[in-house]
Design a protein around this motif. Structure first.
Motif, mmCIF file in Angstrom:
data_model
loop_
_atom_site.group_PDB
_atom_site.id
_atom_site.type_symbol
_atom_site.label_atom_id
_atom_site.label_comp_id
_atom_site.label_asym_id
_atom_site.label_seq_id
_atom_site.Cartn_x
_atom_site.Cartn_y
_atom_site.Cartn_z
ATOM 1 N N UNK A 1 0.883 -1.175 0.000
ATOM 2 C CA UNK A 1 0.000 0.000 0.000
ATOM 3 C C UNK A 1 0.912 1.214 0.000
ATOM 4 N N UNK A 2 0.866 1.993 -1.085
ATOM 5 C CA UNK A 2 1.860 3.041 -1.287
ATOM 6 C C UNK A 2 1.193 4.343 -1.730
ATOM 7 N N UNK A 3 1.754 5.444 -1.336
ATOM 8 C CA UNK A 3 1.263 6.756 -1.722
ATOM 9 C C UNK A 3 1.596 7.758 -0.637
ATOM 10 N N UNK A 4 1.534 9.052 -0.972
ATOM 11 C CA UNK A 4 1.935 10.058 0.015
ATOM 12 C C UNK A 4 1.332 11.437 -0.268
ATOM 13 N N UNK A 5 0.116 11.462 -0.768
ATOM 14 C CA UNK A 5 -0.522 12.745 -1.041
ATOM 15 C C UNK A 5 -2.019 12.627 -0.783
ATOM 16 N N UNK A 6 -2.422 12.947 0.439
ATOM 17 C CA UNK A 6 -3.793 12.691 0.872
ATOM 18 C C UNK A 6 -4.348 13.925 1.590
ATOM 19 N N UNK A 7 -5.521 14.372 1.171
ATOM 20 C CA UNK A 7 -6.192 15.516 1.788
ATOM 21 C C UNK A 7 -7.553 15.056 2.270
ATOM 22 N N UNK A 8 -7.870 15.317 3.520
ATOM 23 C CA UNK A 8 -9.146 14.862 4.050
ATOM 24 C C UNK A 8 -9.654 15.719 5.186
#
Length: 339
Positions: A77-84
């Motif tokens: 599970x990869x990623x690094x750009x999350x807005x919530x």
């Protein structure tokens, strides 16, 4: 899924195969927050390599994302750009929009310290650029341009465009954004910098930033460098071998070839800056509406497996591809709802 403890996350199960996986979230502790994702973004350069299984074995530890689960080449599970939006947490964060270096997941629990509030002046839909802006800031900390410098940026991807944008706001600095795709001229114009293709670059640069992700781009960057100039390498090639022309004028021009990587704060600021402070600065710098030109495509979270396959396998001219989650709406303010 109806419970706030239910979530779905995008996993690369094996090279070139991804899927959304259901999971149960833990109940947040007193120092944690529950975030409902509004937008995430695909970092095309890195995530293409992850999706293809092209992270070299020697770099698998160094390339771990802050909240990665699993291991390269997969399942991961990869990623690094999350807005919530914070749905559970302390009163000072509850209901606010935050940025977190989190993978593609519709709900998640993290420590409150891991999320940075998005400034009121920055729309949530644009805040997904924060990780790329942070990379650009760090690049300039590794190789800061002097007032009066000529800066050439090779490669009009998101990081290259952001570095051209930032350099263009330094007094006296002349910037050329170079790309083989003539359609990128409109992006350069929106960012307020000159555009050139590789055959129309004028003059020699004091600083050349390479961000094209292509070996031929790096060789072009060496040609554009002036006497005792610095070539800053921002691209990461994964397992790809890059043939480099270090003959001709490389030595006579006394060129410095320098790498930059966002995992460590740039040397000039490292004694005084934390990663969190650097990320907060990146968010502050996204207040300019002109940066919306870097948001070139979007798709639904439910379609992410197909979207990732398309973006990873096709040659395309997308910049930042945004993932839109249920409930995001068309125009969400970065400020707390109701204020």
């Amino acid at each position: 899924m109806n419970s706030q403890n239910d979530a779905r996350a995008f996993w690369v199960q094996e090279p070139e195969k991804g899927e959304l996986v259901a999971m149960r979230l833990p109940t947040p502790k007193t120092d944690e927050i529950l975030v409902r994702t509004l937008f995430s973004a695909i970092s095309l350069g890195t995530e293409r390599l992850v999706f293809r299984g092209s992270v070299p074995a020697s770099q698998r530890l160094a390339m771990r994302a802050p909240f990665q689960e699993g291991h390269f080449p997969g399942p991961v599970k990869y990623g690094y750009s999350n807005v919530g939006k914070v749905e559970v947490g302390p009163r000072n964060l509850l209901g606010h929009i935050v940025f977190c270096l989190y993978p593609h997941q519709d709900r998640y629990v993290v420590s409150a310290e891991s999320a940075v509030p998005v400034p009121a002046e920055v729309p949530a839909s644009r805040a997904v650029l924060a990780a790329n802006m942070e990379t650009a800031i760090n690049g300039f900390w590794d190789a800061p341009p002097a007032i009066g410098s000529k800066v050439i940026v090779v490669g009009a991807g998101v990081v290259g465009c952001l570095m051209a944008y930032l350099a263009g706001r330094i007094p006296g600095v002349e910037v050329q954004l170079v790309d083989t795709n003539p359609d990128k001229e409109a992006v350069a114009y929106a960012l307020g910098v000159q555009f050139a293709d590789t055959n129309s670059v004028t003059g020699k640069a004091d600083l050349v930033i390479h961000a094209s992700g292509a070996p031929e781009g790096l060789n072009a960057a060496l040609q554009f460098a002036g006497f005792e100039a610095t070539v800053l390498e921002m691209s990461w090639f994964g397992a790809q071998t890059v043939p480099l022309s270090l003959g001709e004028s490389f030595h006579s021009k006394r060129i410095t070839l320098r790498s930059s990587q966002v995992g460590a704060v740039g040397a000039t600021q490292r004694p005084r800056w934390s990663n969190r402070r650097r990320l907060a600065l990146a968010l502050d710098l996204l207040a300019d509406d002109a940066l919306d030109c870097l948001l070139s495509g979007q798709s639904r979270f439910g379609d992410l497996p197909m979207t990732m396959e398309r973006l990873a396998m096709e040659s395309n001219n997308e910049l930042c591809h945004r993932i839109v989650y249920p409930g995001a709406g068309a125009d969400i303010s970065a400020s707390k709802e109701g204020e």
